[in-house]
Design an enzyme around this catalytic site. Structure first.
Site, PDB file in Angstrom:
ATOM      1  N   ARG A 158       0.819  -1.214   0.000  1.00  0.00           N
ATOM      2  CA  ARG A 158       0.000   0.000   0.000  1.00  0.00           C
ATOM      3  C   ARG A 158       0.852   1.263   0.000  1.00  0.00           C
ATOM      4  O   ARG A 158       0.364   2.342  -0.306  1.00  0.00           O
ATOM      5  CB  ARG A 158      -0.972  -0.019   1.186  1.00  0.00           C
ATOM      6  CG  ARG A 158      -2.290   0.663   0.856  1.00  0.00           C
ATOM      7  CD  ARG A 158      -3.277   0.769   2.007  1.00  0.00           C
ATOM      8  NE  ARG A 158      -3.490  -0.451   2.752  1.00  0.00           N
ATOM      9  CZ  ARG A 158      -3.027  -0.648   3.994  1.00  0.00           C
ATOM     10  NH1 ARG A 158      -2.333   0.294   4.619  1.00  0.00           N
ATOM     11  NH2 ARG A 158      -3.256  -1.783   4.621  1.00  0.00           N
ATOM     12  N   TYR A 182     -14.928  21.546 -12.823  1.00  0.00           N
ATOM     13  CA  TYR A 182     -15.275  20.229 -13.358  1.00  0.00           C
ATOM     14  C   TYR A 182     -16.488  19.708 -12.592  1.00  0.00           C
ATOM     15  O   TYR A 182     -16.535  19.796 -11.360  1.00  0.00           O
ATOM     16  CB  TYR A 182     -14.053  19.323 -13.141  1.00  0.00           C
ATOM     17  CG  TYR A 182     -14.148  17.926 -13.646  1.00  0.00           C
ATOM     18  CD1 TYR A 182     -14.382  17.668 -14.986  1.00  0.00           C
ATOM     19  CD2 TYR A 182     -13.954  16.851 -12.786  1.00  0.00           C
ATOM     20  CE1 TYR A 182     -14.442  16.367 -15.456  1.00  0.00           C
ATOM     21  CE2 TYR A 182     -13.994  15.544 -13.248  1.00  0.00           C
ATOM     22  CZ  TYR A 182     -14.255  15.309 -14.590  1.00  0.00           C
ATOM     23  OH  TYR A 182     -14.291  14.023 -15.039  1.00  0.00           O
ATOM     24  N   ASP A 203      -6.925  22.854  -9.871  1.00  0.00           N
ATOM     25  CA  ASP A 203      -7.054  21.733 -10.806  1.00  0.00           C
ATOM     26  C   ASP A 203      -6.336  22.171 -12.089  1.00  0.00           C
ATOM     27  O   ASP A 203      -6.841  22.977 -12.860  1.00  0.00           O
ATOM     28  CB  ASP A 203      -8.535  21.432 -11.066  1.00  0.00           C
ATOM     29  CG  ASP A 203      -8.725  20.222 -11.986  1.00  0.00           C
ATOM     30  OD1 ASP A 203      -7.789  19.897 -12.753  1.00  0.00           O
ATOM     31  OD2 ASP A 203      -9.813  19.619 -11.951  1.00  0.00           O
ATOM     32  N   LYS A 242      -5.662  12.169 -18.357  1.00  0.00           N
ATOM     33  CA  LYS A 242      -5.720  12.987 -19.578  1.00  0.00           C
ATOM     34  C   LYS A 242      -4.355  13.048 -20.263  1.00  0.00           C
ATOM     35  O   LYS A 242      -3.967  12.117 -20.931  1.00  0.00           O
ATOM     36  CB  LYS A 242      -6.266  14.371 -19.232  1.00  0.00           C
ATOM     37  CG  LYS A 242      -7.522  14.353 -18.359  1.00  0.00           C
ATOM     38  CD  LYS A 242      -8.738  13.803 -19.096  1.00  0.00           C
ATOM     39  CE  LYS A 242      -9.913  13.468 -18.184  1.00  0.00           C
ATOM     40  NZ  LYS A 242     -10.377  14.505 -17.298  1.00  0.00           N
TER      41      LYS A 242
HETATM   42  C1  LIG Z   1     -11.241  14.497 -16.220  1.00  0.00           C
HETATM   43  C2  LIG Z   1     -11.014  15.597 -15.265  1.00  0.00           C
HETATM   44  C3  LIG Z   1     -10.873  15.353 -13.909  1.00  0.00           C
HETATM   45  C4  LIG Z   1     -11.076  13.984 -13.305  1.00  0.00           C
HETATM   46  O1  LIG Z   1     -10.179  13.052 -13.696  1.00  0.00           O
HETATM   47  P1  LIG Z   1     -10.505  11.466 -13.700  1.00  0.00           P
HETATM   48  O2  LIG Z   1      -9.173  10.890 -13.852  1.00  0.00           O
HETATM   49  O3  LIG Z   1     -11.430  11.252 -14.866  1.00  0.00           O
HETATM   50  O4  LIG Z   1     -11.166  11.133 -12.413  1.00  0.00           O
HETATM   51  C5  LIG Z   1     -10.606  16.416 -13.081  1.00  0.00           C
HETATM   52  N1  LIG Z   1     -10.500  17.659 -13.552  1.00  0.00           N
HETATM   53  C6  LIG Z   1     -10.642  17.940 -14.853  1.00  0.00           C
HETATM   54  C7  LIG Z   1     -10.507  19.344 -15.304  1.00  0.00           C
HETATM   55  C8  LIG Z   1     -10.908  16.922 -15.762  1.00  0.00           C
HETATM   56  O5  LIG Z   1     -11.105  17.214 -17.042  1.00  0.00           O
END
Ligand SMILES: *Cc1c(COP(=O)(O)O)cnc(C)c1O
Length: 401
Positions: A61, A115, A187, A212
């Site tokens: 972990r 988001y 973010d 992403k």
């Molecule tokens: C896709 C996304 C997330 C979340 O990511 P996941 O890996 O899909 O949980 C957070 N912030 C933004 C701006 C995103 O486009």
């Protein structure tokens, strides 16, 4: 866990970050260490096991060299970061950051263009814990300053904002938060540290969905939070209490993706600019929401603060119906219809922000109320001329109504 004396330039760092001989031996990319259990040599070794030190085997972990290499590489790419935590998704990273800095009785300020799952956390995760969330207009710094109360402990920023792509004056917002005694969490999935250095611009934590750009091939889910020493320690303790762990297979894929991140972002940025320019000439389109495009809303602020872009942007149709938008999208052959973005392949998704806003209006003030239906594009690595031809076909299929 940063190593001093490493090369400074980003392209070089992308190649060698996280590659430690003591973790991976002579192998170039860290192998996949699938391990729950580490066997100790004897009782003395066990007693000296350093149960809670980063970068030492203890138990699965706490990760293995596969995850440590990725975390260390991300830290080396984020100037000002002491460490980076990995989470099983971007949403888990946002939740981990929020739970790490907020407690019952606190208040959170969240940008109105966050988001959508971040917005949902206010309701489903924070409210039941007695944490209040207030939303603010990311373009109104005075209203932001006034939204603080003596319980405000953190601010969640996102720039450019999801779907509608508003660039926020992050350094100014983060400075106000600091003055008011609140932590600012950004973010930073859109820009990554290659495009925007979050901690250098005053934020306390840089959150990314590695799903992403870093993964880059639409085949893994992961998230990260990078922070300075004190906050990293707090977030790490919280993540451990929540049992957050990422699979070594996914970490290896993410590290592989990281090696080509710079090249992929360069290409998708230049292609996105070509496509955005094409769209901005079309009479069917009211607004191209692409801060990298000269003349687009908030382009000057983007130019001031950002060192790179990506392939994700949006546009708003001029007075068309939902059915017309569907005709456009369904006529596209090269754009897959799907959530997510940042992969090597182009994607398209419709959006209607009016449903999810509370502190701002959609369409924004000054727009014709008929110009409101959005389309988001994630530009991949195809030839941009083929993508433009595809969009020409889609616009022709859309028609006038
Ligand atoms: C896709 C996304 C997330 C979340 O990511 P996941 O890996 O899909 O949980 C957070 N912030 C933004 C701006 C995103 O486009």
């Amino acid at each position: 866990m940063t190593r001093p004396g490493k090369p400074r330039r980003t392209a070089t760092r992308l190649v060698e970050a996280g590659r430690r001989n003591e973790w991976t031996g002579a192998v170039v990319n860290p192998p996949v260490w699938r391990a729950s259990t580490h066997l100790y040599a004897d009782s003395t070794d066990l007693a000296e096991g350093r149960p809670n030190a980063d970068g030492h085997f203890y138990y699965g972990r706490r990760g293995s060299p596969t995850q440590w290499a990725l975390a260390e590489a991300l830290t080396e790419l984020e100037p000002g970061a002491y460490g980076t935590l990995l989470y099983p998704s971007g949403v888990a990273a946002i939740a981990g950051a929020l739970l790490g800095v907020l407690k019952t009785g606190d208040a959170l300020l969240m940008t109105d263009n966050a988001y959508e799952p971040s917005r949902a956390m206010a309701r489903n995760l924070l409210a039941p814990l007695g944490i209040e969330t207030r939303f603010f207009d990311p373009l109104d710094i005075d209203a932001f300053a006034q939204a603080f109360c003596d319980r405000t402990a953190a601010v969640l920023l996102e720039s450019p904002g999801s779907l509608t792509m508003e660039v926020c004056d992050v350094p100014a917002f983060a400075a106000i938060a600091r003055e008011k005694g609140a932590l600012s969490l950004l973010d930073n999935t859109w820009a990554s540290p290659l495009g925007f250095q979050a901690l250098r611009h005053g934020c306390d934590a840089a959150i990314m969905s590695l799903t992403k750009h870093v993964g880059g091939h639409s085949d893994l889910m992961m998230g990260s939070v990078a922070a300075g020493e004190e906050l990293y320690g707090r977030l790490r303790a919280k993540a451990q209490s929540l049992g957050q762990v990422t699979a070594p297979d996914d970490a290896a894929l993410a590290t592989r993706g990281l090696r080509t991140l710079g090249l992929r972002l360069e290409r998708s940025t230049s292609s996105a600019l070509e496509v955005a320019e094409f769209l901005s000439q079309r009479s069917e389109i009211a607004y191209v929401l692409c801060p990298m495009l000269p003349g687009a809303p908030r382009h000057e602020l983007w130019q001031r603060d950002f060192t790179g872009g990506c392939g994700l942007f949006s546009f708003v149709l001029k007075g068309r119906s939902v059915a017309a938008r569907a005709r456009l999208i369904d006529a596209l052959e090269l754009f897959g219809i799907g959530y997510s973005w940042g992969g090597y392949e182009s994607l398209v998704i419709p959006f209607d922000p009016a449903r999810v806003r509370s502190a701002t209006a959609w369409p924004p003030q000054g727009w014709d109320s008929a110009d409101r239906l959005g389309v988001r594009l994630s530009i991949g690595l195809e030839d941009p001329q083929d993508l433009i031809a595809d969009l020409e076909r889609g616009l022709a299929a859309m028609g006038d109504e």
